[in-house]
Design a protein around this motif. Structure first.
Motif, short mmCIF file in Angstrom:
data_model
loop_
_atom_site.label_atom_id
_atom_site.label_comp_id
_atom_site.label_asym_id
_atom_site.label_seq_id
_atom_site.Cartn_x
_atom_site.Cartn_y
_atom_site.Cartn_z
N CYS A 343 0.85 -1.18 0.00
CA CYS A 343 0.00 0.00 0.00
C CYS A 343 0.89 1.24 0.00
O CYS A 343 1.91 1.26 0.69
N SER A 344 0.53 2.24 -0.79
CA SER A 344 1.28 3.49 -0.79
C SER A 344 0.32 4.66 -0.65
O SER A 344 -0.87 4.55 -0.96
N SER A 345 0.84 5.78 -0.17
CA SER A 345 0.02 6.98 0.04
C SER A 345 0.88 8.19 -0.26
O SER A 345 1.94 8.38 0.34
N LEU A 346 0.42 9.01 -1.22
CA LEU A 346 1.21 10.15 -1.69
C LEU A 346 0.48 11.46 -1.42
O LEU A 346 -0.75 11.52 -1.51
N PRO A 347 1.23 12.53 -1.11
CA PRO A 347 0.59 13.81 -0.84
C PRO A 347 0.21 14.58 -2.10
O PRO A 347 0.85 14.44 -3.14
N THR A 348 -0.84 15.38 -1.98
CA THR A 348 -1.22 16.33 -3.02
C THR A 348 -1.03 17.72 -2.46
O THR A 348 -1.56 18.04 -1.39
N TYR A 349 -0.27 18.55 -3.16
CA TYR A 349 -0.02 19.91 -2.71
C TYR A 349 -0.92 20.89 -3.46
O TYR A 349 -1.16 20.74 -4.66
N GLY A 350 -1.42 21.89 -2.73
CA GLY A 350 -2.27 22.89 -3.34
C GLY A 350 -1.49 23.83 -4.24
O GLY A 350 -0.26 23.94 -4.14
N LYS A 351 -2.24 24.54 -5.09
CA LYS A 351 -1.60 25.44 -6.05
C LYS A 351 -2.24 26.83 -6.06
O LYS A 351 -1.86 27.67 -6.86
N GLY A 352 -3.23 27.06 -5.19
CA GLY A 352 -3.94 28.33 -5.24
C GLY A 352 -4.13 28.95 -3.87
O GLY A 352 -3.31 28.76 -2.96
N GLU A 353 -5.24 29.66 -3.71
CA GLU A 353 -5.54 30.35 -2.46
C GLU A 353 -6.79 29.81 -1.77
O GLU A 353 -6.95 29.92 -0.56
N GLU A 354 -7.71 29.23 -2.56
CA GLU A 354 -9.01 28.83 -2.01
C GLU A 354 -8.89 27.59 -1.12
O GLU A 354 -7.96 26.80 -1.24
N PRO A 355 -9.84 27.42 -0.17
CA PRO A 355 -9.84 26.26 0.71
C PRO A 355 -9.82 24.94 -0.08
O PRO A 355 -10.60 24.76 -1.01
N GLY A 356 -8.89 24.07 0.28
CA GLY A 356 -8.76 22.79 -0.41
C GLY A 356 -7.72 22.82 -1.51
O GLY A 356 -7.41 21.78 -2.10
N ASN A 357 -7.15 24.01 -1.79
CA ASN A 357 -6.14 24.11 -2.85
C ASN A 357 -5.07 25.15 -2.47
O ASN A 357 -4.57 25.88 -3.32
N GLU A 358 -4.71 25.19 -1.21
CA GLU A 358 -3.78 26.20 -0.71
C GLU A 358 -2.34 25.86 -1.10
O GLU A 358 -1.82 24.80 -0.75
N MET A 365 -4.16 13.29 0.73
CA MET A 365 -3.29 12.12 0.65
C MET A 365 -4.03 11.04 -0.12
O MET A 365 -5.22 10.81 0.10
N THR A 366 -3.33 10.39 -1.05
CA THR A 366 -3.96 9.30 -1.77
C THR A 366 -4.16 8.12 -0.83
O THR A 366 -3.43 7.96 0.16
N THR A 367 -5.15 7.31 -1.13
CA THR A 367 -5.48 6.15 -0.30
C THR A 367 -5.37 4.88 -1.14
O THR A 367 -5.39 4.93 -2.37
N CYS A 368 -5.26 3.74 -0.50
CA CYS A 368 -5.27 2.48 -1.24
C CYS A 368 -6.45 1.63 -0.77
O CYS A 368 -6.76 1.58 0.43
N TYR A 369 -7.11 1.02 -1.74
CA TYR A 369 -8.24 0.13 -1.50
C TYR A 369 -7.97 -1.19 -2.23
O TYR A 369 -8.44 -1.39 -3.35
N PRO A 370 -7.17 -2.08 -1.63
CA PRO A 370 -6.88 -3.34 -2.31
C PRO A 370 -8.16 -4.14 -2.59
O PRO A 370 -9.12 -4.08 -1.82
N LYS A 371 -8.17 -4.85 -3.69
CA LYS A 371 -9.29 -5.74 -3.97
C LYS A 371 -9.38 -6.75 -2.83
O LYS A 371 -8.37 -7.36 -2.46
N PRO A 372 -10.58 -6.91 -2.22
CA PRO A 372 -10.71 -7.78 -1.05
C PRO A 372 -10.08 -9.16 -1.27
O PRO A 372 -10.36 -9.84 -2.26
N GLY A 373 -9.21 -9.52 -0.35
CA GLY A 373 -8.60 -10.84 -0.40
C GLY A 373 -7.24 -10.87 -1.08
O GLY A 373 -6.52 -11.87 -1.00
N THR A 374 -6.86 -9.78 -1.75
CA THR A 374 -5.59 -9.79 -2.49
C THR A 374 -4.38 -9.43 -1.63
O THR A 374 -3.26 -9.75 -2.00
N VAL A 375 -4.61 -8.74 -0.52
CA VAL A 375 -3.50 -8.36 0.36
C VAL A 375 -3.79 -8.88 1.77
O VAL A 375 -4.57 -8.31 2.51
N GLU A 376 -3.16 -9.99 2.11
CA GLU A 376 -3.36 -10.62 3.42
C GLU A 376 -2.12 -10.44 4.28
O GLU A 376 -1.00 -10.59 3.81
#
Length: 467
Positions: A343-358, A365-376
């Motif tokens: 599983c990996s998780s990478l940051p997203t950096y904002g590029k503007g001024e508005e909330p959610g894009n500073e 942060m990206t999330t991982c959702y492995p297909k059920p049963g594939t990562v034990e």
């Protein structure tokens, strides 16, 4: 009198089953998702000031339920989202606990006065000791663009009467750590809690700081003040943490998941002379990043990489994963001992001024959702946790937390009329099957109706009209 073919009833049964929504047909009765929006107690901040309070018995859904997501953001009195470059959300966490009925706790001072026998921690399943990192949910500046959704048929089970100690009730604590950086002399330095900017030499309990401690949580505690530009003035304003909770009623179709949080500062070591798992996990939560030397590597290679090995005291199937990093973070990953990425998780950096894009802030942060049963994960297995930060400049008080959800069981496939549809099959295959059977069913219905009509007309003495 017309006779009915039993095969027609079987076909109707197939059509009825396959006409249900996917989650309904395979997980049982459709479980409605409930949503509620709450506000934290208000807090008031002026330029450079800090809020880091613990609110007990906050509003939270009641009953035996399965949590599906928990999202939050800082807003003003009018309900408008506040950007990170004005009020930096260092972190927020929500923690479960049990308190004896009749005992009132609304703030940390109350907890300090409560008899220990009247309070029981109800934290997660994590491996850090002494109640450290015991939250069910918790994020920071990345809150607005980080998914906390838990996929079907999983959920975090809470409110189970069988788990509440006799004479106690389940309650929730919310910790909000926010820093007002309007007019700050060094915005990043304030968000990284540099001690010199806060003019702090002792912690919140009056204990002297270690000489080498340059910044972190010990310097930006509640009611401290970060340095602002000379002559800068701005109004103090009332703020709230607005949090949205989604859940479903707990039933036999919901598979519970357990919460584990790993910390890159965990000092756990395997005992050389023993193969047994040592349960002592001392998590320091924060650490510093030293900058590259002037004669060191160029910017492309100026990365601080920390890796630790951890033996798992649990087993199960990985359902979800996400990391928590501060500004300067470049990503995190969880590996098997042989180097296989889990599983990996990478940051997203904002590029503007508005909330959610500073600009300059981690806004997701990206999330991982492995297909059920594939990562034990196997009990006793050694996993490798890795965190990367840029070393272009010095950073204080950064964090390296990795949050995962693990299920003991996988969804069980349903058996319908001798047909087993494996839950690991693609939804597309099921959709195609549904469409094919539905089409056959429609044709069969029409044929049956025509045949029945012809037969009835024949019995009534009428001659069918040929086309």
């Amino acid at each position: 009198m017309a006779s009915y073919n039993p095969g027609w009833l079987v076909l109707v049964g197939i059509l009825v089953t396959l006409s249900l929504p996917y989650s309904h047909a395979f997980w049982g009765n459709e479980n409605k998702i409930h949503t509620a929006v709450f506000l934290s107690p208000k807090f008031v901040l002026g330029p450079g000031s800090v809020e880091n309070r613990f609110y007990f018995n906050v509003d939270f859904p009641k009953g035996h339920i399965a949590l599906k997501s928990f999202d939050a953001e800082v807003i003003d009195e009018a309900g408008n989202p506040v950007p990170l470059h004005e009020t930096y959300l260092h972190h927020w966490v929500v923690v479960r606990y049990y308190v004896r009925k009749g005992v009132e706790i609304s703030k940390l001072d109350d907890l300090k006065k409560v008899n220990r026998s009247d309070y029981i921690s109800g934290g997660n399943s994590g491996i850090c000791q002494n109640g450290i990192l015991s939250q069910f949910f918790g994020l920071g500046s990345e809150t607005r663009k980080t998914s906390t959704h838990i996929p079907d048929p999983y959920g975090i089970e809470v409110g189970n009467p069988a788990e509440v100690p006799s004479g106690f009730e389940e309650q929730w604590m919310l910790n909000v750590h926010a820093i007002d950086t309007r007019g700050a002399e060094d915005k990043l330095g304030c968000t990284e809690c540099r001690c010199d900017l806060y003019n702090v030499t002792v912690d919140e309990y009056g204990r002297p700081l270690r000489p080498y401690y340059k910044g972190g949580l010990l310097c930006c505690y509640d009611r401290t003040q970060c340095k602002v530009k000379h002559g800068f003035e701005a109004v103090r304003r009332t703020l709230y943490l607005r949090y949205t909770v989604k859940w479903i009623d707990m039933d036999r179709f919901v598979l519970p998941v357990k919460i584990y949080i790993f910390d890159i500062t965990d000092s756990w070591k395997r005992t050389p002379s023993s193969t047994e798992i040592n349960a002592e996990h001392k998590c320091k939560i924060e650490y510093d990043i030293e900058s590259c030397d002037a004669t060191g590597l160029g910017n492309d290679g100026c990365i601080d990489t920390k890796r630790i090995s951890l033996d798992m005291p649990f087993g199960g199937y990985l359902i979800y994963g996400v990391a928590h990093q501060h500004s300067g973070g470049t990503g995190s990953a969880l590996y098997r001992e042989d180097g296989q990425l889990m599983c990996s998780s990478l940051p997203t950096y904002g590029k503007g001024e508005e909330p959610g894009n500073e600009a300059g802030y981690i806004v997701g942060m990206t999330t991982c959702y492995p297909k059920p049963g594939t990562v034990e994960i196997s009990e006793g297995e050694t996993l490798i946790l890795e965190f990367n930060y840029s070393r272009i400049r010095h950073h204080t008080g950064v964090m390296g937390l990795f949050y995962i959800l693990v299920a003991d069981d996988l969804p069980k496939p349903m058996h319908t009329l001798r047909t087993v549809v494996e839950t690991q099959d693609s939804i597309m295959v099921v959709t195609v099957l549904w469409a094919a059977v539905a089409l056959i069913g429609v044709v069969a219905v029409i044929a049956f109706a025509v045949h029945y009509q012809f037969k009835r007309e024949g019995e009534d003495g009428y001659e069918a009209i040929g086309m």
